[in-house]
Motif scaffolding. Structure first.
Motif, PDB file in Angstrom:
ATOM      1  N   ARG A 175     -42.522  15.832  21.068  1.00  0.00           N
ATOM      2  CA  ARG A 175     -43.435  17.057  20.533  1.00  0.00           C
ATOM      3  C   ARG A 175     -44.240  16.128  19.743  1.00  0.00           C
ATOM      4  N   SER A 176     -45.634  16.536  19.954  1.00  0.00           N
ATOM      5  CA  SER A 176     -46.718  15.843  18.956  1.00  0.00           C
ATOM      6  C   SER A 176     -46.957  16.588  17.778  1.00  0.00           C
ATOM      7  N   ASP A 177     -46.046  16.479  16.660  1.00  0.00           N
ATOM      8  CA  ASP A 177     -46.374  17.147  15.696  1.00  0.00           C
ATOM      9  C   ASP A 177     -47.779  16.825  14.887  1.00  0.00           C
ATOM     10  N   ASP A 178     -48.363  15.885  15.240  1.00  0.00           N
ATOM     11  CA  ASP A 178     -49.559  15.460  14.685  1.00  0.00           C
ATOM     12  C   ASP A 178     -50.715  16.467  15.388  1.00  0.00           C
TER      13      ASP A 178
ATOM     14  N   GLU B 198     -50.484  19.833  13.818  1.00  0.00           N
ATOM     15  CA  GLU B 198     -51.020  19.899  12.382  1.00  0.00           C
ATOM     16  C   GLU B 198     -52.570  19.977  12.482  1.00  0.00           C
ATOM     17  N   LYS B 199     -53.062  19.221  13.552  1.00  0.00           N
ATOM     18  CA  LYS B 199     -54.516  19.319  13.728  1.00  0.00           C
ATOM     19  C   LYS B 199     -55.094  20.610  14.119  1.00  0.00           C
ATOM     20  N   LEU B 200     -54.162  21.162  14.931  1.00  0.00           N
ATOM     21  CA  LEU B 200     -54.418  22.532  15.539  1.00  0.00           C
ATOM     22  C   LEU B 200     -54.607  23.472  14.288  1.00  0.00           C
ATOM     23  N   ARG B 201     -53.510  23.629  13.545  1.00  0.00           N
ATOM     24  CA  ARG B 201     -53.311  24.512  12.315  1.00  0.00           C
ATOM     25  C   ARG B 201     -54.507  24.109  11.323  1.00  0.00           C
TER      26      ARG B 201
ATOM     27  N   VAL C  91     -47.769  29.056  20.680  1.00  0.00           N
ATOM     28  CA  VAL C  91     -47.900  27.819  21.548  1.00  0.00           C
ATOM     29  C   VAL C  91     -46.478  27.443  21.011  1.00  0.00           C
ATOM     30  N   GLU C  92     -46.246  27.358  19.820  1.00  0.00           N
ATOM     31  CA  GLU C  92     -44.965  26.515  19.468  1.00  0.00           C
ATOM     32  C   GLU C  92     -43.785  27.168  20.082  1.00  0.00           C
ATOM     33  N   ALA C  93     -43.813  28.403  20.110  1.00  0.00           N
ATOM     34  CA  ALA C  93     -42.494  29.025  20.919  1.00  0.00           C
ATOM     35  C   ALA C  93     -42.506  28.484  22.282  1.00  0.00           C
ATOM     36  N   ILE C  94     -43.697  28.479  23.027  1.00  0.00           N
ATOM     37  CA  ILE C  94     -43.623  28.023  24.433  1.00  0.00           C
ATOM     38  C   ILE C  94     -43.086  26.704  24.559  1.00  0.00           C
TER      39      ILE C  94
ATOM     40  N   TRP D  36     -46.797  18.177  24.141  1.00  0.00           N
ATOM     41  CA  TRP D  36     -45.419  17.835  24.439  1.00  0.00           C
ATOM     42  C   TRP D  36     -45.450  17.065  25.823  1.00  0.00           C
ATOM     43  N   VAL D  37     -44.543  16.115  25.814  1.00  0.00           N
ATOM     44  CA  VAL D  37     -44.425  15.328  27.067  1.00  0.00           C
ATOM     45  C   VAL D  37     -42.872  14.988  27.369  1.00  0.00           C
ATOM     46  N   SER D  38     -42.840  14.774  28.668  1.00  0.00           N
ATOM     47  CA  SER D  38     -41.301  14.406  29.047  1.00  0.00           C
ATOM     48  C   SER D  38     -41.477  13.217  29.949  1.00  0.00           C
TER      49      SER D  38
END
Length: 222
Positions: free
Chosen positions: A166-169, A172-175, A13-16, A156-158
């Motif tokens: 990008r929502s790093d939070d 982090e919660k996913l991981r 997902v991060e790569a996408i 991620w939003v634009s």
């Protein structure tokens, strides 16, 4: 590839998200979400479900349309998908049965491998709005397998003006497996289905997903 480990699914997902954020896409992308197994903290993740909110293109690049009609036998370049993207990634051009380029298929070809267990949903509506739209349509027709699992996370939003976040939070919660969601039937009950109907709908969604193999993609316009 039949499934992902949880860590591999989140890496994917991060790569996408990185690709969407840094490369020219077939169409403008506004949001990237994940939903289903990866949002629930499951390990392994049998299928990775990704949702992309896109903008519709307006106008027409007649020169590009003619050029790709002659070279690739497809319609709509410069109208349905960006001419700039098609020129850079002609190998990712995909069309529907009528020969018109299909943005959702082009996005899948650009972002995903053909054999990986990923389902891509592409729509001009936001995730929450499309959950509601699909619920209404599916219940009206009794086609519950077409429901969109409402248990999603925006990554991620634009704003469409070149600014994105990008929502790093959220990552982090996913991981950490920190997100807590109700069961699918409970989620559907919260959206208005009665208990029996919600159970039937959840079973239909699960059965439909189990029949999928490799990469799959669906495009909606609402």
């Amino acid at each position: 590839m039949s499934e992902f480990t949880r860590e591999a699914a989140i890496d994917r997902v991060e790569a996408i998200v990185e690709t969407v954020a840094t490369e020219t896409m077939p169409v403008p992308v506004r949001e990237v979400w994940v939903y289903g197994d990866v949002a629930l903290g499951l390990d392994p993740v049998e299928r990775l479900d990704v949702y992309i909110t896109k903008d519709l293109l307006f106008g027409r690049d007649e020169a590009a349309a003619e050029r790709f009609r002659d070279s690739h036998g497809v319609e709509g370049v410069g109208q349905t998908v960006r001419a700039e993207w098609a020129q850079r990634h002609p190998e990712c051009l995909r069309a529907n049965p009528s020969g018109h380029v299909a943005p959702e298929k082009c996005l899948a070809a650009h972002l995903l491998e053909a054999d990986e267990p990923v389902h891509l949903e592409v729509c001009n509506a936001s995730f929450e709005d499309n959950v509601t739209q699909r619920l209404e349509g599916a219940t009206a027709r009794g086609e519950y397998e077409q429901l969109l699992d409402p248990r999603g996370v925006c990554l991620w939003v634009s704003d469409g003006e070149g600014n994105s976040q990008r929502s790093d939070d959220a990552f982090e919660k996913l991981r950490g497996g920190e997100l807590v969601f109700p069961t699918l039937s409970e989620s559907l009950s919260m959206l208005g289905l009665d208990s029996e109907e919600a159970t039937e709908a959840a079973d239909a969604v699960r059965a439909y997903r189990q029949r999928q193999d490799g990469r799959s993609v669906r495009g909606d316009v609402v």
